[in-house]
Design a protein around this motif. Structure first.
Motif, short mmCIF file in Angstrom:
data_model
loop_
_atom_site.label_atom_id
_atom_site.label_comp_id
_atom_site.label_asym_id
_atom_site.label_seq_id
_atom_site.Cartn_x
_atom_site.Cartn_y
_atom_site.Cartn_z
N HIS A 1 69.33 115.10 122.95
CA HIS A 1 70.37 114.58 123.18
C HIS A 1 71.42 114.75 122.19
O HIS A 1 71.45 115.59 121.34
N ARG B 1 72.94 110.01 123.52
CA ARG B 1 72.86 110.23 125.08
C ARG B 1 71.93 111.57 125.38
O ARG B 1 72.47 112.64 124.79
N ALA B 2 71.15 111.59 126.38
CA ALA B 2 70.24 112.87 126.86
C ALA B 2 71.41 113.80 127.37
O ALA B 2 72.42 113.43 128.04
#
Length: 104
Positions: free
Chosen positions: A80, A84-85
């Motif tokens: 990430h 956020r991935a």
């Protein structure tokens, strides 16, 4: 002795003995072409083998086998950035390097 003769090898062993070593990423299913474990990747539109493992398969293998030193996640956890991935299952370059060391 005038010549060398190879010892007979059972077919069950011969199929695992290739002239080149398979990439360790072949230990996972390819998310791109759906090639099974230990099967070579194929180009979905033509069915031809590209001669290398798809990037998506290498990313999946790295995620499964190595920790990421960039985002500090453990094996199996997606990389990430800022919580956020990464898109499409991608991983950081450092994780690829760690996976290669782990495989060696």
């Amino acid at each position: 002795m005038t010549g060398r003769h190879a010892a007979p090898m059972p077919d069950s062993i011969r199929r695992f003995m290739g002239t080149t070593a398979a990439h360790p990423a072949r230990g996972v299913v390819c998310p791109w072409c759906r090639a099974s474990v230990q099967q070579p990747c194929v180009i979905p539109s033509s069915g031809k083998q590209p001669g290398r493992v798809h990037q998506q398969r290498m990313d999946a293998w790295a995620q499964l086998t190595a920790c990421c030193t960039t985002c500090q996640v453990t094996p199996g956890v997606p990389c990430h950035t800022d919580g956020r991935a990464l898109d499409n299952g991608r991983v950081h370059a450092a994780r690829h390097a760690e996976a290669e060391v782990t495989a060696a």
